[in-house]
Motif scaffolding. Structure first.
Motif, PDB file in Angstrom:
ATOM      1  N   SER B 241       0.519  -0.906   0.176  1.00 45.87           N
ATOM      2  CA  SER B 241       0.350  -0.065  -0.147  1.00 45.87           C
ATOM      3  C   SER B 241       0.527   1.331   0.067  1.00 45.87           C
ATOM      4  O   SER B 241       0.412   2.062  -0.916  1.00 45.87           O
ATOM      5  N   ALA B 242       2.025   1.131   1.188  1.00 44.98           N
ATOM      6  CA  ALA B 242       2.733   2.086   1.026  1.00 44.98           C
ATOM      7  C   ALA B 242       3.298   2.389   0.108  1.00 44.98           C
ATOM      8  O   ALA B 242       3.474   3.619  -1.080  1.00 44.98           O
ATOM      9  N   VAL B 243       3.649   1.603  -1.041  1.00 41.26           N
ATOM     10  CA  VAL B 243       4.313   1.358  -2.448  1.00 41.26           C
ATOM     11  C   VAL B 243       3.188   2.423  -3.218  1.00 41.26           C
ATOM     12  O   VAL B 243       2.986   3.641  -3.744  1.00 41.26           O
ATOM     13  N   ILE B 244       2.406   1.575  -3.828  1.00 44.89           N
ATOM     14  CA  ILE B 244       1.601   2.004  -4.429  1.00 44.89           C
ATOM     15  C   ILE B 244       0.697   3.501  -3.869  1.00 44.89           C
ATOM     16  O   ILE B 244       0.928   4.464  -4.820  1.00 44.89           O
ATOM     17  N   VAL B 298      11.135   2.904  -2.892  1.00 44.56           N
ATOM     18  CA  VAL B 298      11.372   1.662  -2.188  1.00 44.56           C
ATOM     19  C   VAL B 298      11.061   0.789  -1.021  1.00 44.56           C
ATOM     20  O   VAL B 298      10.478   0.827  -0.490  1.00 44.56           O
ATOM     21  N   THR B 299      12.772   0.513  -1.247  1.00 48.42           N
ATOM     22  CA  THR B 299      13.665   0.219  -0.029  1.00 48.42           C
ATOM     23  C   THR B 299      12.973   0.424   1.444  1.00 48.42           C
ATOM     24  O   THR B 299      13.454   0.384   2.183  1.00 48.42           O
ATOM     25  N   ARG B 300      12.729   2.310   0.769  1.00 47.24           N
ATOM     26  CA  ARG B 300      13.052   2.974   2.197  1.00 47.24           C
ATOM     27  C   ARG B 300      11.498   2.946   2.871  1.00 47.24           C
ATOM     28  O   ARG B 300      11.645   2.278   4.158  1.00 47.24           O
ATOM     29  N   LEU B 301      10.687   3.141   1.701  1.00 50.90           N
ATOM     30  CA  LEU B 301       9.378   2.664   2.532  1.00 50.90           C
ATOM     31  C   LEU B 301       9.342   1.238   3.017  1.00 50.90           C
ATOM     32  O   LEU B 301       8.188   0.943   4.020  1.00 50.90           O
ATOM     33  N   CYS B 302       9.921  -0.059   2.654  1.00 55.46           N
ATOM     34  CA  CYS B 302       9.709  -1.102   3.234  1.00 55.46           C
ATOM     35  C   CYS B 302      10.364  -1.200   4.132  1.00 55.46           C
ATOM     36  O   CYS B 302       9.634  -2.094   5.609  1.00 55.46           O
ATOM     37  N   ARG B 349      -6.956  -3.961  -4.850  1.00 56.55           N
ATOM     38  CA  ARG B 349      -6.338  -3.889  -3.880  1.00 56.55           C
ATOM     39  C   ARG B 349      -6.491  -3.403  -2.379  1.00 56.55           C
ATOM     40  O   ARG B 349      -5.996  -4.373  -1.385  1.00 56.55           O
ATOM     41  N   THR B 350      -7.381  -2.740  -2.399  1.00 54.70           N
ATOM     42  CA  THR B 350      -7.946  -2.242  -0.734  1.00 54.70           C
ATOM     43  C   THR B 350      -8.240  -2.838   0.392  1.00 54.70           C
ATOM     44  O   THR B 350      -8.878  -2.843   1.578  1.00 54.70           O
ATOM     45  N   ALA B 376       0.399  -8.703  -5.789  1.00 52.69           N
ATOM     46  CA  ALA B 376      -0.307  -8.069  -5.088  1.00 52.69           C
ATOM     47  C   ALA B 376      -0.456  -6.697  -5.454  1.00 52.69           C
ATOM     48  O   ALA B 376      -2.134  -6.090  -4.947  1.00 52.69           O
ATOM     49  N   GLY B 377       0.084  -6.136  -6.676  1.00 51.26           N
ATOM     50  CA  GLY B 377      -0.215  -4.702  -6.918  1.00 51.26           C
ATOM     51  C   GLY B 377      -1.572  -4.872  -7.582  1.00 51.26           C
ATOM     52  O   GLY B 377      -2.194  -3.439  -7.282  1.00 51.26           O
ATOM     53  N   ASP B 378      -2.268  -5.876  -7.903  1.00 51.34           N
ATOM     54  CA  ASP B 378      -3.540  -5.454  -8.700  1.00 51.34           C
ATOM     55  C   ASP B 378      -4.560  -6.200  -7.894  1.00 51.34           C
ATOM     56  O   ASP B 378      -5.396  -6.711  -8.753  1.00 51.34           O
TER      57      ASP B 378
END
Lengths: 489, 489
Positions: B241-244, B298-302, B349-350, B376-378
């Motif tokens: 969710s954070a990435v998207i 993305v690395t930071r968000l993960c 996704r939500t 997971a993305g879709d």
């Protein structure tokens, strides 16, 4: 009972469905709806209804189906193929009172809207959340999302973002038999037949969309626009090939020739570089790091191909200045010609140079001037065929040039319409592009939805009555004058 | 004449069309084709034909139409919904001898191929020019482009690049009446009905694609892949969710739970981080500048969402290592369970977090283990429902859990299939998702193409014979065992 009696007999039932203020029978009121953006085709609708709910639309269509009365759907009436041309023997169903934005669903990146909502209003509603709706026909301030569905509308940015069909995931429609049917939803792919794809671009012949679910995209982090001026179209065309060949996918690449530049200058004083034989507008959007590196690359490529002036726009105000000339080009042509035909055709991008050369030759032979404005990235041409309607025979010659341009497009492996649709205007060109088996398959498909043939009849597919018995024969109907008041493409 | 006599009587004509070596009647030879990737559904085809040209396909279908004999199209037979299940009373039309790549047209960014061409071979042919074909089902080494058309196949990268339908611009098809019809071409948008969209995903019920024009994409300048390990699925889901939510659109975001990781480790020793309750694979592609800046983001968000180990892969060999576990997950499940059902459903996704929680609850209640592997993305889930087929009643309980998962998907506003299709396998679930009017509209559409009902009958749309009279009633047919030998999804 005559057709007109049948129609009159329906009025009390129509009033019961749509309310008294939702049914127009007065001649002056009906006159408002006699044409769309192509004013050459005009007809007074028998009755006009203005429903406010999907159930009212379904009720009206059911009534038409019961009595075998044709109906024509209409959004804002900005179309350029006479797809919303009314019928004297039919009901015109106008969606302009269905203008609610039902939901902006940011977590799922979707908007749900009624068909009469203006295209740009979807973006306006999504913008505070950092999102927008991608399809952007130049008429986006006034054209309706429902009309965009009917025509599968594109816009300057469809090179990168695709057409309306690429942005709709769900539809509620009223079929020509008056059923309310759900196609798709918020998810990207649904089982069963993808009737959304078939419905979009069906020009009102398969029914009426009453609720529309569209994809919202993140507003790009950065947008930069480049204006490049060249001596001539050849150099501009080479620059387009170089950009695409380098693997850059701009949000838009638009091109205008000298005549179109002259018209735009006369109309809006856009101050494009003096002496340009062609201007190219290249817009890049995306993450800032990508946009900046590609902007440098595109600038270099344009210079390599001979651009003699390059202007960069990095903020909305500067971008508006660059786009002003392009967006006003159609209407602007009125400044340099008493009358003109707006044509819309597609060629494979690789055939652009050759087709433009042949259009120039056609123009020279016939003495009819042609201004070229086009979406260069995807080969979607919008030649403007100019003539003086006071000059005897000029209209016929312009019409012949306009038709010959479509022939060139077909010959080059392209298409008779990029985004304006077939409607009434190009229906007799369909056999030039499709064989009898192809047309028969389309007709069977249409009849599966509309066995009585009441949904926008005599649009989209040719009939012997319209086009003669011989496949490929043409009645030669072309718009002589397009209304030039608004941004229409 | 009995159905079997009718079929036998056709054999000489079939041999005249396809040649002696193009018609199989021998039982052992026909046995090869008795099922697709779902071996639970099997039937010996009456006759098998192996045409080599579109004209031969059209000839076979015309013959079937003349005699009212059903036919079933088949590509490589890797499907996972029994869409290519043969019929004893019909002709199986196999496209495996139509494997020519007709044209790689780099200037127009298109490839033209025959239907039997393997998906990956399109990319192999385009790669020397710096291009590739985007749809990438995990079976891409062996699945056919024609089969991808029938199923509207996706793949790990369809989050960013879309499904097969987004990559096909032209089709030559043989209709169920044996006509050769052209739909679209090399241009992006054609006038008339977009029957390409309707044909793609029609699971062989509208005819057979005999020549396919696809879009080629530029190979991305840079690709980077991140493997992130989390304690549990919740943290992994939050990272997605954070990435998207940050506006990053990765080429792929895949997720696996502890049980799926265990299976992959047992099968291919993929060395995913020890003790992970969930792993996330995020792949980014595009211009180098964009990929690098987004990779950091993305690395930071993960890490913010609790990733305890992060691995980066920047070259093809490292990427292959990361993907190995994911790509082998389905087959790998055979290492930890004697039998399993591969399910395929979609949720917005939500709703992912909630649906995964309810799947876990279903699993706990029933004592049936469920391994989760998904796009997971879709929101495309592939739960693997594990059971021991030697244990009495376990198959029924697994089937019940598998069906209940589809109910959860529908309830959450999703769909009963993301990419495997309906086929025979899910036909009785269609009324759970569509109302009678929706199904009737689809059926009318089907009959417009196939008035006799001979094209892949009893697939895709439910009939009373298959599913009972009551809308929403189910026969309860589910695959008990999927063939676990190849990469299947």
């Amino acid at each position: 009972m005559s057709q007109s009696d049948t129609l009159h007999a329906l009025v009390p039932d129509l009033r019961a469905i749509c309310g008294d203020d939702g049914v127009l029978t007065d001649t002056a009121q009906r006159r408002t709806y006699e044409s769309d953006g192509i004013t050459y085709h005009a007809e007074l609708p028998g009755v006009v209804v203005l429903p406010t709910t999907p159930e009212q639309v379904a009720g009206v269509v059911r009534l038409c189906a019961e009595h075998g009365v044709p109906f024509v759907p209409r959004g804002s009436g900005t179309g350029l193929s006479a797809g919303a041309l009314p019928r004297a023997d039919g009901v015109l169903i106008v969606t302009s009172r269905m203008r609610r934005i039902i939901e902006i669903d940011i977590p799922n990146e979707r908007a749900v809207v009624e068909p009469g909502v203006f295209n740009l209003d979807v973006t306006r509603a999504a913008a505070p959340h950092g999102y927008y709706y991608a399809p952007d026909p130049s008429s986006q301030q006034v054209c309706s999302v429902g009309g965009n569905i009917a025509e599968n509308s594109g816009g300057a940015h469809c090179l990168k973002y695709g057409f309306t069909v690429n942005h709709v995931t769900g539809l509620q429609i009223v079929t020509p038999q008056g059923e309310l049917v759900e196609l798709g939803g918020k998810a990207a792919d649904a089982p069963g037949y993808d009737l959304i794809g078939a419905f979009i671009g069906s020009e009102g012949t398969l029914g009426i969309a009453t609720r529309i679910t569209v994809r919202l995209l993140r507003s790009p982090q950065k947008v930069r626009t480049l204006l490049a001026a060249f001596d001539g179209m050849d150099a501009g065309g080479r620059a387009v090939s170089a950009v695409i060949g380098a693997g850059v996918l701009p949000a838009a690449i638009e091109m205008m020739d000298a005549l179109a530049i002259e018209a735009a200058e006369a109309a809006v004083a856009c101050r494009y570089p003096e002496g340009a034989g062609a201007v190219l507008i290249v817009e890049l959007d995306g993450p800032a790091a990508e946009v900046d590196s590609q902007f440098e690359q595109v600038t270099r490529l344009c210079r390599d191909e001979g651009a003699f002036e390059l202007r960069s726009a990095d903020d909305p105000a500067e971008r508006t200045t660059i786009w002003k000339g392009r967006k006003s080009a159609f209407a602007a042509v009125g400044r340099i010609s008493p009358a003109y035909i707006v044509q819309d055709g597609v060629v494979p991008r690789t055939a652009l140079g050759e087709v433009l050369g042949r259009i120039a030759a056609l123009s020279a032979e016939s003495g009819i001037r042609v201004a070229n404005v086009f979406h260069a990235g995807d080969g979607n041409l919008h030649p403007l065929v100019l003539f003086d309607d006071a000059e005897p025979g000029a209209g016929d010659r312009a019409e012949a040039v306009s038709a010959a341009i479509l022939d060139l497009c077909i010959e080059a492996g392209g298409s008779i319409t990029g985004e304006h649709g077939v409607g009434v205007d190009k229906v007799c060109h369909m056999p030039d592009m499709f064989g009898p088996d192809d047309l028969a398959a389309m007709d069977r498909f249409r009849r599966a939805f509309d066995p009585q043939g009441i949904a926008n009849p005599e649009k989209l597919l040719p009939t012997p009555r319209l086009c003669g018995e011989r496949p490929g024969a043409r009645k030669g109907v072309h718009p002589l004058v397009a209304s030039g008041e608004a941004e229409l493409f």
